[in-house]
Design a protein around this motif. Sequence first.
Motif, mmCIF file in Angstrom:
data_model
loop_
_atom_site.group_PDB
_atom_site.id
_atom_site.type_symbol
_atom_site.label_atom_id
_atom_site.label_comp_id
_atom_site.label_asym_id
_atom_site.label_seq_id
_atom_site.Cartn_x
_atom_site.Cartn_y
_atom_site.Cartn_z
ATOM 1 N N GLY A 136 1.210 -1.606 0.003
ATOM 2 C CA GLY A 136 -0.204 0.147 0.259
ATOM 3 C C GLY A 136 1.197 1.699 -0.055
ATOM 4 N N PRO A 137 0.167 2.519 0.443
ATOM 5 C CA PRO A 137 1.388 3.878 -0.120
ATOM 6 C C PRO A 137 2.029 4.083 0.739
ATOM 7 C CG PRO A 137 -1.044 4.130 0.056
ATOM 8 C CD PRO A 137 -1.398 2.828 0.167
ATOM 9 N N ASP A 138 1.616 3.739 2.172
ATOM 10 C CA ASP A 138 2.251 3.704 3.818
ATOM 11 C C ASP A 138 2.824 2.256 4.271
ATOM 12 O OD1 ASP A 138 2.434 6.070 3.507
ATOM 13 O OD2 ASP A 138 0.045 6.052 4.243
ATOM 14 N N SER A 139 1.984 1.153 4.219
ATOM 15 C CA SER A 139 2.303 -0.179 4.463
ATOM 16 C C SER A 139 2.383 -1.104 3.910
ATOM 17 C CB SER A 139 1.367 -0.438 5.922
ATOM 18 O OG SER A 139 -0.103 -0.417 4.782
ATOM 19 N N THR A 140 2.476 -3.050 4.128
ATOM 20 C CA THR A 140 2.452 -3.600 3.480
ATOM 21 C C THR A 140 1.717 -4.429 3.919
ATOM 22 O OG1 THR A 140 5.003 -3.084 2.231
ATOM 23 C CG2 THR A 140 3.927 -4.900 2.208
ATOM 24 N N ALA A 141 0.502 -5.202 3.030
ATOM 25 C CA ALA A 141 0.035 -6.269 4.074
ATOM 26 C C ALA A 141 0.669 -7.536 3.921
ATOM 27 C CB ALA A 141 -1.145 -5.790 4.257
ATOM 28 N N LYS A 159 4.867 -1.567 8.182
ATOM 29 C CA LYS A 159 5.311 -0.552 8.085
ATOM 30 C C LYS A 159 6.065 0.188 7.281
ATOM 31 C CE LYS A 159 5.837 4.733 10.162
ATOM 32 N NZ LYS A 159 5.816 5.103 11.494
ATOM 33 N N GLY A 160 5.879 1.277 5.988
ATOM 34 C CA GLY A 160 6.675 1.035 4.883
ATOM 35 C C GLY A 160 5.653 -0.126 3.563
ATOM 36 N N ARG A 161 6.956 0.461 2.961
ATOM 37 C CA ARG A 161 6.542 -0.551 1.227
ATOM 38 C C ARG A 161 7.114 -1.570 1.007
ATOM 39 N NH1 ARG A 161 3.312 1.963 -2.471
ATOM 40 N NH2 ARG A 161 4.062 1.307 -4.213
ATOM 41 N N THR A 185 15.845 2.512 1.850
ATOM 42 C CA THR A 185 15.414 0.441 1.624
ATOM 43 C C THR A 185 16.513 0.195 2.608
ATOM 44 O OG1 THR A 185 14.666 0.931 -0.046
ATOM 45 C CG2 THR A 185 15.430 -1.515 -0.252
ATOM 46 N N LYS A 186 16.050 -0.436 3.270
ATOM 47 C CA LYS A 186 16.478 -1.707 3.929
ATOM 48 C C LYS A 186 15.769 -2.234 4.536
ATOM 49 C CE LYS A 186 19.940 2.108 5.855
ATOM 50 N NZ LYS A 186 20.853 1.820 4.915
ATOM 51 N N THR A 187 16.610 -4.288 5.049
ATOM 52 C CA THR A 187 16.840 -5.627 4.389
ATOM 53 C C THR A 187 15.845 -5.465 6.348
ATOM 54 O OG1 THR A 187 17.686 -5.786 3.229
ATOM 55 C CG2 THR A 187 16.184 -7.353 4.835
ATOM 56 N N VAL A 188 14.735 -6.322 6.844
ATOM 57 C CA VAL A 188 13.940 -6.567 8.036
ATOM 58 C C VAL A 188 13.473 -7.553 8.198
ATOM 59 C CG1 VAL A 188 13.087 -4.564 8.532
ATOM 60 C CG2 VAL A 188 11.938 -5.506 7.002
ATOM 61 N N ALA A 189 13.720 -8.422 9.260
ATOM 62 C CA ALA A 189 12.831 -9.606 9.621
ATOM 63 C C ALA A 189 11.763 -9.719 9.957
ATOM 64 C CB ALA A 189 14.486 -10.142 10.512
ATOM 65 N N VAL A 190 10.971 -10.339 9.271
ATOM 66 C CA VAL A 190 9.682 -9.886 10.048
ATOM 67 C C VAL A 190 8.575 -11.629 10.715
ATOM 68 C CG1 VAL A 190 6.848 -10.076 9.422
ATOM 69 C CG2 VAL A 190 8.626 -8.869 8.142
ATOM 70 N N GLY A 196 4.554 -10.591 13.480
ATOM 71 C CA GLY A 196 4.689 -9.844 12.476
ATOM 72 C C GLY A 196 6.216 -9.290 13.040
ATOM 73 N N GLU A 197 6.320 -9.149 13.799
ATOM 74 C CA GLU A 197 7.452 -8.638 14.462
ATOM 75 C C GLU A 197 7.929 -7.788 13.898
ATOM 76 O OE1 GLU A 197 8.765 -8.594 18.602
ATOM 77 O OE2 GLU A 197 10.177 -9.663 17.669
ATOM 78 N N VAL A 198 8.705 -6.382 14.057
ATOM 79 C CA VAL A 198 9.398 -6.356 12.763
ATOM 80 C C VAL A 198 10.854 -6.219 13.054
ATOM 81 C CG1 VAL A 198 10.805 -4.201 10.734
ATOM 82 C CG2 VAL A 198 8.303 -6.154 11.081
ATOM 83 N N THR A 199 12.420 -7.042 12.853
ATOM 84 C CA THR A 199 14.202 -6.631 13.052
ATOM 85 C C THR A 199 14.317 -6.193 12.268
ATOM 86 O OG1 THR A 199 13.285 -8.250 14.881
ATOM 87 C CG2 THR A 199 15.946 -7.346 14.582
ATOM 88 N N PRO A 200 15.435 -4.748 12.701
ATOM 89 C CA PRO A 200 16.062 -4.215 11.802
ATOM 90 C C PRO A 200 16.814 -6.023 11.673
ATOM 91 C CG PRO A 200 16.042 -2.987 13.140
ATOM 92 C CD PRO A 200 15.715 -4.280 13.636
#
Length: 369
Positions: A136-141, A159-161, A185-190, A196-200
Amino acid sequence: MTALAIETAAGDGAVRHSEFTITADGSYAARLVRGEGAGDRWFPERWTLDGPEPYAVPLPGNQPEEPDASLLPMADGRVLIHRRVADRDAFALLYPTGPGTGELALGAVTPDTPEQHLRLLPPSPGGSCAYALAVGPDSTALWLVAGGSFGPERVAVVKGRCSGGVWLDRTGRLLALDRELDGRTKTVAVDLERGGEVTPLLQITEESEDRLLLADPDTGLLLLRSDAPGHHRLGWGVLGSTLPVRFPECLRLPDAAVTPFAVQPGQVLMPESCAVALRIDAAAGTWLGVWRPAGRRLHQLAAPEGWLAGSGLWTRDGVLRLPCSTEAARCSVARVPAPPDVPRPATAPPKPQAPRPVPLAQSPLTRRS
C-alpha cells in the motif's frame, strides 16, 4: 568449459514460458507455458524433479489462463495459482486427475485500492504454506494464501513499502523483506510466530540502500546488493557475524548484470565455502557464473541449451542442477559440477576501502554452531 550431464524427459512442441519456480526442497517446480500445439493458449505446467529423471505434467483448466497469472509449486505436488479476477486476487490449488485437472478454490482477497494487487512470495521452506504481499501507500500487508484454515488470511502488517522476500530459516518463521521507509530501503526480518514483529537486519551505513537477495539457512550466508561502496554492488556477509559486509571485485562485471539465484546447502560451519550460482546478463546474451566467497574468483560458464535462465538449485555435494526446455526435450535438467578454485599465493590483506561497511545490524538469529 565444464561438461554437462543432461537428464532428459523428451517432449514435443516449442513453448514460451513465464517465471520458473522451484520448491525449497527441490522436489517440484511450476511455470506457465504457451504451447503451439494447444491452441496457442497459456496453461500451468508442473515439473517433478526428485525422481530418477524429471518429467512435466500439463495442468490445463477449462479455459486458458491469463499470461499474468502466477504459480507456486507446493511440497505435496499441487500447484497454487494466483489469478487477477475483476478487482480481486483469487487463489486455487491445481492437481492432475488422470486426463484432467482438479482445482480447489481457496478464496479471494479484495485489495484496499484498485491499483493494489497481491504478489506471491518465494516458496516457504516447509512447502505447505504460501504467502503473498500487498503493498500500500504507507504499509505492506502479508497474507497467508494457502495452508491456513479459512482461506486467505492477513497475518501481519509492516510499516513502509516492502519488496523482495527471502526466507531466513528452515521452519518458515523468519521472512526478510526489503522495506522502503523515510526515503531509504533497508532489509528487515519479520517474525511470523510473534505477530509479524519487525527486526532490523541490514543497515550497512546510515544512508545506504541495502537489499537482501539470497540467504542460506545452514550457514547464515547472505548475498545482498547495496550502494554503500558508492554505487550498487553485490556483497556478502554472514548472519550474526561481527565482520563487515564485503563487496568482491570479481563480481563487478562491466556492462553486465550479475544476479545470484542459488546457494549450495549443507555446509553448516563453512559459509565461505558455499558455491553460489549467478545469472549473468549482457548485450551478448545470458550465461552462468559460479563463485565462492573463499575462492575470490568468478567462474563464467556457457549456459546449457534451453536453460530457464535464473532458475536452478545445488545439491549438497556441489552439483548445480539447471532446468532446461528445448523443442527436442521439453523437460530436462543439466547437471553442472562446481568448478574448483585454484589456491592463490598468500598476500597481505587489502586495505579497507571507503566507505567501509559496518557489520550487519542486530539480527533475530545467531550464527549457527
